[in-house]
Design a protein around this motif. Structure first.
Motif, PDB file in Angstrom:
ATOM      1  N   ALA A   1      44.596  41.539  48.116  1.00  0.00           N
ATOM      2  CA  ALA A   1      44.077  41.328  46.761  1.00  0.00           C
ATOM      3  C   ALA A   1      44.925  40.320  46.002  1.00  0.00           C
ATOM      4  O   ALA A   1      44.397  39.438  45.314  1.00  0.00           O
ATOM      5  N   GLY A   2      46.260  40.449  46.099  1.00  0.00           N
ATOM      6  CA  GLY A   2      47.131  39.511  45.396  1.00  0.00           C
ATOM      7  C   GLY A   2      46.950  38.090  45.878  1.00  0.00           C
ATOM      8  O   GLY A   2      46.840  37.151  45.072  1.00  0.00           O
ATOM      9  N   ALA A   3      46.920  37.891  47.189  1.00  0.00           N
ATOM     10  CA  ALA A   3      46.764  36.544  47.739  1.00  0.00           C
ATOM     11  C   ALA A   3      45.413  35.952  47.363  1.00  0.00           C
ATOM     12  O   ALA A   3      45.313  34.790  46.948  1.00  0.00           O
ATOM     13  N   PHE A   4      44.361  36.756  47.486  1.00  0.00           N
ATOM     14  CA  PHE A   4      43.016  36.249  47.183  1.00  0.00           C
ATOM     15  C   PHE A   4      42.888  35.899  45.707  1.00  0.00           C
ATOM     16  O   PHE A   4      42.346  34.846  45.359  1.00  0.00           O
ATOM     17  N   ALA A   5      43.388  36.765  44.827  1.00  0.00           N
ATOM     18  CA  ALA A   5      43.284  36.505  43.388  1.00  0.00           C
ATOM     19  C   ALA A   5      44.013  35.223  43.007  1.00  0.00           C
ATOM     20  O   ALA A   5      43.520  34.432  42.188  1.00  0.00           O
TER      21      ALA A   5
ATOM     22  N   VAL B   1      40.065  36.318  29.856  1.00  0.00           N
ATOM     23  CA  VAL B   1      38.785  36.516  30.535  1.00  0.00           C
ATOM     24  C   VAL B   1      38.863  36.022  31.976  1.00  0.00           C
ATOM     25  O   VAL B   1      38.404  36.692  32.916  1.00  0.00           O
ATOM     26  N   MET B   2      39.483  34.859  32.180  1.00  0.00           N
ATOM     27  CA  MET B   2      39.570  34.307  33.537  1.00  0.00           C
ATOM     28  C   MET B   2      40.471  35.154  34.420  1.00  0.00           C
ATOM     29  O   MET B   2      40.209  35.323  35.620  1.00  0.00           O
ATOM     30  N   THR B   3      41.541  35.696  33.862  1.00  0.00           N
ATOM     31  CA  THR B   3      42.412  36.583  34.642  1.00  0.00           C
ATOM     32  C   THR B   3      41.661  37.831  35.071  1.00  0.00           C
ATOM     33  O   THR B   3      41.791  38.298  36.207  1.00  0.00           O
ATOM     34  N   LEU B   4      40.866  38.397  34.167  1.00  0.00           N
ATOM     35  CA  LEU B   4      40.059  39.570  34.509  1.00  0.00           C
ATOM     36  C   LEU B   4      39.042  39.224  35.600  1.00  0.00           C
ATOM     37  O   LEU B   4      38.785  40.037  36.500  1.00  0.00           O
ATOM     38  N   LEU B   5      38.475  38.029  35.537  1.00  0.00           N
ATOM     39  CA  LEU B   5      37.514  37.622  36.560  1.00  0.00           C
ATOM     40  C   LEU B   5      38.171  37.527  37.932  1.00  0.00           C
ATOM     41  O   LEU B   5      37.648  38.042  38.929  1.00  0.00           O
ATOM     42  N   ALA B   6      39.342  36.868  38.000  1.00  0.00           N
ATOM     43  CA  ALA B   6      40.030  36.709  39.281  1.00  0.00           C
ATOM     44  C   ALA B   6      40.483  38.057  39.834  1.00  0.00           C
ATOM     45  O   ALA B   6      40.308  38.349  41.023  1.00  0.00           O
ATOM     46  N   THR B   7      41.047  38.898  38.973  1.00  0.00           N
ATOM     47  CA  THR B   7      41.521  40.208  39.421  1.00  0.00           C
ATOM     48  C   THR B   7      40.354  41.098  39.827  1.00  0.00           C
ATOM     49  O   THR B   7      40.417  41.806  40.842  1.00  0.00           O
ATOM     50  N   GLY B   8      39.287  41.077  39.041  1.00  0.00           N
ATOM     51  CA  GLY B   8      38.111  41.873  39.380  1.00  0.00           C
ATOM     52  C   GLY B   8      37.495  41.454  40.705  1.00  0.00           C
ATOM     53  O   GLY B   8      37.082  42.301  41.506  1.00  0.00           O
ATOM     54  N   ALA B   9      37.451  40.145  40.960  1.00  0.00           N
ATOM     55  CA  ALA B   9      36.911  39.668  42.236  1.00  0.00           C
ATOM     56  C   ALA B   9      37.762  40.159  43.398  1.00  0.00           C
ATOM     57  O   ALA B   9      37.243  40.552  44.452  1.00  0.00           O
ATOM     58  N   ALA B  10      39.087  40.143  43.217  1.00  0.00           N
ATOM     59  CA  ALA B  10      39.976  40.610  44.282  1.00  0.00           C
ATOM     60  C   ALA B  10      39.774  42.098  44.564  1.00  0.00           C
ATOM     61  O   ALA B  10      39.683  42.528  45.717  1.00  0.00           O
ATOM     62  N   PHE B  11      39.691  42.901  43.514  1.00  0.00           N
ATOM     63  CA  PHE B  11      39.481  44.336  43.709  1.00  0.00           C
ATOM     64  C   PHE B  11      38.092  44.628  44.270  1.00  0.00           C
ATOM     65  O   PHE B  11      37.901  45.589  45.030  1.00  0.00           O
ATOM     66  N   GLY B  12      37.118  43.814  43.888  1.00  0.00           N
ATOM     67  CA  GLY B  12      35.789  43.977  44.458  1.00  0.00           C
ATOM     68  C   GLY B  12      35.794  43.779  45.956  1.00  0.00           C
ATOM     69  O   GLY B  12      35.136  44.521  46.702  1.00  0.00           O
ATOM     70  N   LEU B  13      36.549  42.783  46.420  1.00  0.00           N
ATOM     71  CA  LEU B  13      36.640  42.555  47.861  1.00  0.00           C
ATOM     72  C   LEU B  13      37.414  43.672  48.563  1.00  0.00           C
ATOM     73  O   LEU B  13      37.136  43.991  49.721  1.00  0.00           O
ATOM     74  N   ILE B  14      38.409  44.257  47.869  1.00  0.00           N
ATOM     75  CA  ILE B  14      39.103  45.408  48.461  1.00  0.00           C
ATOM     76  C   ILE B  14      38.107  46.534  48.729  1.00  0.00           C
ATOM     77  O   ILE B  14      38.072  47.127  49.811  1.00  0.00           O
ATOM     78  N   ALA B  15      37.288  46.828  47.714  1.00  0.00           N
ATOM     79  CA  ALA B  15      36.300  47.902  47.875  1.00  0.00           C
ATOM     80  C   ALA B  15      35.312  47.572  48.988  1.00  0.00           C
ATOM     81  O   ALA B  15      34.900  48.456  49.752  1.00  0.00           O
TER      82      ALA B  15
END
Length: 763
Positions: A697-701, A586-600
């Protein structure tokens, strides 16, 4: 040599731990180990020029796709059009197509192309201002006459033969041939440009090589500086860099050996450099820090190394295995771009993991006496990782006393950051910034201004048997020409076994409207305008793009689901817990989702101005990042939770275990995250918009994971879960753990040296 000057003893063996035995063996034979790795790294560097010379972009077609089948049929049944249709754009600001200078240059360019062995046919398209009818394939060319408006431009359809790798290698040759011929015939007043998939791939390849060099020149010094500031010991900072450097060089050497049989492109080089630098430093630093802690606690070098290998070294191997398995899930996508990236990433992970259990122990054994050395000017300052350790304990105590507000607040914040991910737009970005000044982009810009859809022509093939009658082309042509997204359509028939249609879209290749046109032709137009049982295949560059997008859309949930399943299984086996792996997912999905959200938000929402050109993100970026980030963020979960687990198995005190685990690993994890964020963050220097987005995205996540998640969310949730953290079903009943307290080490009880072999279970 040990610190007391005696050699590493052969009779000293850890109690049954394979990782400790391996580490001590590498330490005792360190000269041979170092020599082997030196030879491997040197061979890799020597083979690098050969690797760069043999780089070739992967196939851009989806294996077994409709567009690939259509291309093969078209090349076999209409040899003039070849295996790929390339547009040669002839342009002159000074002359019109009816001027003698222009016609002379155009004729010279056609003749030069026709003489090349890789060219199967050269077909002149109608020119604006020239009433002369087409002499080759007139039934297909004349309907396109209405599209040509600029009488300073002429187009030639060039059929190119060979597989994709051969066509990519021929692209610069053909460009040179047409450029020299037209310039010589017109004194430089007419230029020729080749626009096609192979020309695009070749231009991308050259830009990626330049990018890889520039990124490496920045990433390595910055990573070294961060290590030096974090560890505040020059030799200790050098050891992880040597492990990462040897791993990258050896991996590139392996690809150089296989260069004649395995196609490697510039994207693989970028991935090998970024992943190898990040995990090479991280893995080595975690083991080395544990080794230094053990030495500071009074252990001999052999004891310190065996304990570090049996605990943190074991975790490194598990982490590498998990990351490797997560990346392997990308093989389900039938696209060579994914295959190459996956092979490259798997190779560097495997080599780096091997270096962590072989090269690293040898380096630590050789450098033990120098690990804590500092020059006088550095000795005046306290190392960053040693400052205010009590602050971490106080912070952990604060979080564990108020776990619910922190858990809710951080989760809500990450969900808010992830909200824009639903607007993320995937597609083909022709990378105007990266390819600026190349003949491909110059020619495409000219043709798109005149006929936007010419570079994205769609071909429809209707193969038939020797006794079948040719299907009536009228209904198909009428339906195509009635579609608002079709600029022109024409029919071709080889009078034997194939009827084909050439369709020029209204919009460029990288427009989402063009991909939707391909889908509409397949599911609406052809089924209603061809006889039942007719096999109709849609190909061309626009269909190729549509197939890539469809393949990734279909497989993305398979990749994400399989990566999460791998994560759950490995964490469950490693931690012997059910709840903690679920929490980690769940936490990995949260971090990755936040990174992709910022990309968008930043790259496609206007603030960042778009990645480049269309502002679309290449479709492979999110899936590759997901697989890698799932593995990397789980690494930090393993390093932190296994340390907490070690303490819990000894004391049974949940809050104290969390505090001790954070005290021991928070700063190394933070430093590791900064370093690997540097490796990913250096990708923002790329000239490719999608690579910049991936690096960001990778760095931010990773920064989010190492700070908000590891320092706040993990301790809060583990405090809320309590003893359920370690619940694990057993058969026929749970095995009680025999906990044994050990006396404090000579260096005090601030740091505990736990050996897995001292933890036993009674069944």
């Amino acid at each position: 040599m040990q610190s007391d000057g005696t050699p590493w003893r052969r009779r000293s063996r850890p109690r049954g731990d394979a990782f400790a035995r391996l580490a001590l063996t590498m330490a005792r034979h360190r000269r041979r180990v170092l020599a082997c790795w030196l030879v491997a790294a040197a061979a890799g560097l020597i083979g690098l020029p050969h690797l760069l010379d043999t780089l070739a972009a992967p196939s851009v077609a989806v294996a077994g796709s409709e567009s690939e089948q259509a291309s093969e049929i078209l090349g076999n049944s209409l040899p003039t059009l070849g295996d790929e249709q390339v547009i040669a754009v002839f342009h002159s600001p000074a002359h019109r197509t009816t001027d003698p200078e222009f016609r002379s240059a155009l004729a010279a360019g056609r003749r030069a192309l026709a003489r090349e062995r890789s060219v199967s046919g050269v077909v002149q398209l109608p020119m604006a201002g020239d009433p002369a009818p087409a002499t080759v394939l007139p039934e297909a060319m004349e309907p396109l006459r209405a599209l040509t408006r600029d009488d300073h431009i002429a187009y030639v359809l060039v059929g190119v033969t060979g597989d994709e790798r051969q066509r990519q290698r021929q692209a610069p040759v053909l460009q040179t041939v047409v450029d020299e011929a037209t310039r010589a015939a017109s004194a430089g007043t007419v230029q020729g440009y080749l626009v096609g998939v192979s020309a695009f791939s070749n231009a991308v390849q050259q830009a990626q090589i330049r990018d890889a060099t520039r990124i490496e020149l920045v990433a390595v010094p910055v990573a070294m500086l961060v290590l030096l500031i974090g560890l505040w010991a020059p030799v200790a900072a050098l050891v992880p860099m040597l492990v990462a450097g040897a791993s990258i060089a050896t991996t590139l050497g392996l690809f150089a050996l296989l260069a004649d049989t395995l196609s490697v492109d510039g994207t693989v080089l970028i991935a090998v450099d970024a992943v190898g630098l990040g995990i090479g430093i991280d893995y080595a630093m975690f083991v080395m820090n544990r080794y230094r802690e053990n030495l500071a606690g009074g252990a001999t070098p052999e004891q310190a190394l065996s304990r570090a290998a049996a605990t943190t070294g074991r975790t490194v191997v598990y982490s590498g295995l998990l990351l490797l398995l997560a990346v392997t899930t990308l093989f389900v996508v039938r696209w060579d771009v994914f295959t190459q990236l996956t092979i490259g990433t798997i190779a560097v992970i495997a080599v780096t993991s091997t270096a962590s259990v072989t090269l690293l122990p040898a380096l630590l054994a050789a450098a033990t006496e120098w690990l804590e050395w500092r020059p006088r000017w550095m000795a005046r300052w306290t190392p960053f990782t040693a400052r205010d350790r009590g602050g971490l304990v106080r912070w952990t105590d604060h979080v564990t006393r108020h776990p619910l507000p922190y858990a809710i607040g951080i989760t809500a914040g990450l969900l808010l950051l992830a909200a824009p991910v639903q607007t993320l737009r995937l597609g083909v970005d022709l990378e105007q910034q990266a390819l600026a000044g190349t003949p491909f982009l110059t020619g495409r810009t000219i043709s798109d201004t005149d006929i936007p859809g010419l570079s994205g022509m769609v071909t429809i093939v209707l193969p038939r048997g020797p006794v079948d009658g040719a299907p009536a082309p009228g209904p198909v042509l009428a339906a195509l020409r009635a579609d608002p997204e079709v600029a022109a359509a024409a029919v071709l028939d080889n009078r034997a076994d194939l009827t084909a249609f050439v369709v020029v879209p209204e919009h460029p290749l990288d427009s989402p409207l063009t991909a939707r046109l391909v889908e509409r032709i397949r599911v609406e137009i052809l089924p209603t305008t061809t006889p039942p049982g007719t096999t109709a295949l849609v190909g061309g560059s626009s269909a190729l793009v549509a197939d890539v997008l469809a393949e990734i859309a279909h497989k993305q949930w398979w990749v994400i689901g399989m990566a999460l399943a791998v994560m759950f299984v490995v964490l469950t086996i490693t931690l012997r817990s059910v709840l903690l792996p679920v929490k980690a997912m769940v936490m990995t999905l949260l971090a990755t989702g936040a990174a992709f959200g910022l990309i968008a938000l930043l790259f496609q929402g206007g603030a960042g101005g778009g990645a480049a050109g269309s502002g679309l993100i290449w479709p492979q970026v999110p899936l590759v990042l997901c697989a890698i980030l799932f593995g990397l963020t789980t690494d930090y979960e393993l390093f932190l939770v296994r340390r907490i687990q070690e303490e819990y198995l000894v004391t049974g005190d949940n809050r104290r275990s969390i505090a001790v685990g954070l005290q021991s690993t928070a700063r190394p994890i933070s430093l590791a995250a900064v370093i690997i964020a540097v490796a990913f963050g250096s990708l923002v220097l790329s000239s490719f918009g999608s690579v910049r987005a991936a690096g960001f995205a990778g760095a931010f996540a990773l920064i989010i994971d190492a700070t908000l998640i590891r320092l706040i969310l993990v301790p809060a949730l583990m405090q809320l879960f309590g003893r359920w953290n370690w619940w694990f079903p057993t058969w026929p009943r749970s095995a009680p753990i025999r906990r044994r307290r050990r006396p404090p080490s000579k260096g005090g009880d601030a740091v505990r040296h736990n050996d897995d072999s001292e933890l036993t279970e009674v069944r």
